[in-house]
Every structure is written in C-alpha cells, then in structure tokens.
Design a protein around this motif. Structure first.
Motif, PDB file in Angstrom:
ATOM      1  N   ASP A  78      99.012  31.527  53.232  1.00 11.88           N
ATOM      2  CA  ASP A  78      99.703  32.755  52.819  1.00 11.88           C
ATOM      3  C   ASP A  78     100.969  32.883  53.666  1.00 11.88           C
ATOM      4  OD1 ASP A  78     100.625  35.321  52.312  1.00 11.88           O
ATOM      5  OD2 ASP A  78      98.641  36.252  52.346  1.00 11.88           O
ATOM      6  N   PRO A  79     102.038  32.193  53.266  1.00  7.76           N
ATOM      7  CA  PRO A  79     103.243  32.195  54.086  1.00  7.76           C
ATOM      8  C   PRO A  79     103.791  33.588  54.390  1.00  7.76           C
ATOM      9  CG  PRO A  79     103.380  30.473  52.427  1.00  7.76           C
ATOM     10  CD  PRO A  79     102.183  31.298  52.094  1.00  7.76           C
ATOM     11  N   ASP A  80     103.734  34.493  53.432  1.00  8.18           N
ATOM     12  CA  ASP A  80     104.295  35.828  53.657  1.00  8.18           C
ATOM     13  C   ASP A  80     103.572  36.550  54.787  1.00  8.18           C
ATOM     14  OD1 ASP A  80     106.258  35.641  51.689  1.00  8.18           O
ATOM     15  OD2 ASP A  80     104.889  36.319  50.121  1.00  8.18           O
ATOM     16  N   LEU A  81     102.251  36.467  54.827  1.00 10.39           N
ATOM     17  CA  LEU A  81     101.499  37.119  55.893  1.00 10.39           C
ATOM     18  C   LEU A  81     101.755  36.435  57.229  1.00 10.39           C
ATOM     19  CD1 LEU A  81      99.518  39.264  56.795  1.00 10.39           C
ATOM     20  CD2 LEU A  81      97.633  37.754  56.104  1.00 10.39           C
ATOM     21  N   ALA A  82     101.824  35.114  57.231  1.00  9.87           N
ATOM     22  CA  ALA A  82     102.122  34.394  58.468  1.00  9.87           C
ATOM     23  C   ALA A  82     103.491  34.789  59.012  1.00  9.87           C
ATOM     24  CB  ALA A  82     102.068  32.888  58.227  1.00  9.87           C
ATOM     25  N   ILE A  83     104.468  34.928  58.138  1.00 11.54           N
ATOM     26  CA  ILE A  83     105.817  35.315  58.562  1.00 11.54           C
ATOM     27  C   ILE A  83     105.819  36.741  59.102  1.00 11.54           C
ATOM     28  CG2 ILE A  83     108.129  35.846  57.693  1.00 11.54           C
ATOM     29  CD1 ILE A  83     107.699  33.442  55.726  1.00 11.54           C
ATOM     30  N   GLU A  84     105.146  37.641  58.417  1.00 11.27           N
ATOM     31  CA  GLU A  84     105.128  39.036  58.855  1.00 11.27           C
ATOM     32  C   GLU A  84     104.481  39.176  60.235  1.00 11.27           C
ATOM     33  OE1 GLU A  84     103.715  43.461  57.244  1.00 11.27           O
ATOM     34  OE2 GLU A  84     103.177  41.649  56.116  1.00 11.27           O
ATOM     35  N   ALA A  85     103.329  38.543  60.423  1.00  6.86           N
ATOM     36  CA  ALA A  85     102.651  38.616  61.719  1.00  6.86           C
ATOM     37  C   ALA A  85     103.445  37.889  62.800  1.00  6.86           C
ATOM     38  CB  ALA A  85     101.248  38.021  61.594  1.00  6.86           C
ATOM     39  N   GLY A  86     103.995  36.727  62.442  1.00  5.50           N
ATOM     40  CA  GLY A  86     104.774  35.962  63.409  1.00  5.50           C
ATOM     41  C   GLY A  86     106.008  36.697  63.883  1.00  5.50           C
ATOM     42  N   ARG A  87     106.638  37.444  62.987  1.00  3.59           N
ATOM     43  CA  ARG A  87     107.811  38.211  63.397  1.00  3.59           C
ATOM     44  C   ARG A  87     107.451  39.266  64.435  1.00  3.59           C
ATOM     45  NH1 ARG A  87     110.792  38.284  57.543  1.00  3.59           N
ATOM     46  NH2 ARG A  87     112.252  36.567  58.024  1.00  3.59           N
ATOM     47  N   LYS A  88     106.318  39.928  64.250  1.00  2.00           N
ATOM     48  CA  LYS A  88     105.883  40.915  65.230  1.00  2.00           C
ATOM     49  C   LYS A  88     105.640  40.264  66.594  1.00  2.00           C
ATOM     50  CE  LYS A  88     105.610  44.752  62.756  1.00  2.00           C
ATOM     51  NZ  LYS A  88     106.360  45.976  63.104  1.00  2.00           N
TER      52      LYS A  88
ATOM     53  N   CYS B 296      93.041  43.944  59.573  1.00  2.00           N
ATOM     54  CA  CYS B 296      94.244  44.033  60.417  1.00  2.00           C
ATOM     55  C   CYS B 296      94.958  42.686  60.521  1.00  2.00           C
ATOM     56  CB  CYS B 296      93.871  44.523  61.809  1.00  2.00           C
ATOM     57  SG  CYS B 296      93.330  46.235  61.855  1.00  2.00           S
ATOM     58  N   MET B 297      96.249  42.779  60.780  1.00  3.06           N
ATOM     59  CA  MET B 297      97.118  41.623  60.921  1.00  3.06           C
ATOM     60  C   MET B 297      97.354  41.338  62.404  1.00  3.06           C
ATOM     61  SD  MET B 297     101.013  41.388  59.418  1.00  3.06           S
ATOM     62  CE  MET B 297     101.528  42.874  60.302  1.00  3.06           C
ATOM     63  N   GLY B 298      97.488  40.056  62.735  1.00 12.10           N
ATOM     64  CA  GLY B 298      97.778  39.688  64.112  1.00 12.10           C
ATOM     65  C   GLY B 298      98.253  38.255  64.207  1.00 12.10           C
ATOM     66  N   ALA B 299      98.759  37.891  65.376  1.00 11.92           N
ATOM     67  CA  ALA B 299      99.237  36.527  65.609  1.00 11.92           C
ATOM     68  C   ALA B 299      99.201  36.233  67.099  1.00 11.92           C
ATOM     69  CB  ALA B 299     100.661  36.344  65.083  1.00 11.92           C
ATOM     70  N   THR B 300      98.865  34.984  67.430  1.00  7.66           N
ATOM     71  CA  THR B 300      98.757  34.537  68.816  1.00  7.66           C
ATOM     72  C   THR B 300      99.554  33.261  69.010  1.00  7.66           C
ATOM     73  OG1 THR B 300      96.592  35.526  69.253  1.00  7.66           O
ATOM     74  CG2 THR B 300      97.143  33.564  70.518  1.00  7.66           C
TER      75      THR B 300
END
Length: 208
Positions: A44-54, A112-116
C-alpha cells in the motif's frame, strides 16, 4: 498509488520525497530482502508514504539538523519480508506486532498508522562510547521530540525510533544496561533530563 509492478514504477516510487532530505528509496533496503531475494515493495504505497512522511518530518529531520547525517540501518519491511524474517528467526516480530512499526503500510490492531526506522547517529557514537552512554541520547530525544518508542542496540548504539498516531513514549534497550529505561507512570518520565546529556546541542530548526 498502485503497488509497483515494474522496475520503472518502482523507480518512480523510490523518488517520492518524504521530507526535505529523505526519499522513500532511502528506507527500502533490507538485508533479508536482498539476501533471500524477496522484493521489499510496499503493498500500500500511499499508506507507506503517509506514515513515512510523519517519521521523517517529525523525527528524522530534527535529528539530522541537530547532529548531522544519519545512517539508516533498516526501516521499511513489507509483510512478506517481515513474515520470512520472523519464521526464520532473523530478529523480526510477527506481522501483527510489527504493523505500524517496520511495516509502514499496515495499520495496527487499533487501526493506527505508524513507521519505524533503525538509525545510527555518528555524532553521538563518537562522543558517548562509555558504558551506558546511549542513555544520553535517549533522554535528549525524550525531552525534545514526539517519538512513540525507542529501542537501543549494542552495535554503534543503533536504535529503532518510531512515529505513531498514539505514542506510547517508552524507551527500551538491548545495550547495557539492558531493559526498560522509562515509560509513562515511572518516576523518571516527567520533567527535564538535561543534566543527563551535558554537551548535547539544542534541537536545531529544520530549514527549507
């Protein structure tokens, strides 16, 4: 944006700019994916981009502005790569536990959305190599940045830094002294910890 189905579309995805200094391609490297030939492509590139931007805008950019260039050890893992790593005991948790963590494009059980990202900060390693010195950086981040969780490792004091919609504000370490450094409710959690990181610079502004 659809999941890339060709080299050209993957190349275009890698060019997506997440923040002033970071592009998505910076976070797609995985030794597991490379060695075992499992494509590490977001489902899901859009979700990855959104979380990665944060993650980049709120955490990585301030760190790089303050301490200089960051070394990104690992970051995004898709479901297939992470599941393989878990099944083969390659230091990966289950997909459910890694959602909204290293799996940027998978929401957690609470939706919830997140990224590490796992990073090394050479400025800190070069100055704080004494036993337990990783805690200076941990407390500096705790006082200055909206992290969700931190987890430190012995080699080069690499650490996982997570952005999440519902931050837990916990700090753990596999580097000595191992264990839980702080979490909400502990006596050491609130207030300033500036006396624990003498000589560290103030957080630098991120300039466009």
């Amino acid at each position: 944006m659809r999941k890339p189905g060709s080299m050209k579309s993957l190349e275009d995805l890698g060019r997506v700019r997440l923040s002033q200094n970071f592009f998505l391609r910076d976070f797609l490297h995985s030794e597991i994916a490379d060695f075992y030939r499992i494509p590490n492509i977001p489902d899901d590139p859009d979700l990855a981009i959104e979380a990665g931007r944060k993650l980049c805008e709120e955490l990585l950019e301030p760190l790089q502005a303050t301490f200089g260039r960051l070394h990104i050890r690992s970051a995004y893992r898709n479901r297939a790569v992470n599941a393989f790593g878990n099944a083969n005991k390659l230091n990966c948790s289950t997909n459910a536990a890694t959602a909204a963590d290293h799996i940027w494009d998978m929401r957690d059980a609470d939706g919830c959305m997140g990224a590490t990202a796992c990073i090394v900060i050479p400025w800190v390693w070069d100055r704080e190599r004494d036993g337990g010195g990783w805690q200076s950086l941990a407390w500096w981040i705790h006082d200055h940045l909206p992290y969700a969780s931190l987890c430190f490792f012995p080699k080069l004091w690499a650490f996982n830094i997570q952005w999440h919609e519902r931050p837990r504000r916990t700090i753990r370490s596999y580097a000595e002294p191992r264990g839980l450094l702080t979490k909400p409710g502990m006596a050491n959690h609130e207030g300033s910890h500036a006396h624990l990181y003498p000589g560290f610079p103030p957080v630098a502004p991120v300039t466009p």
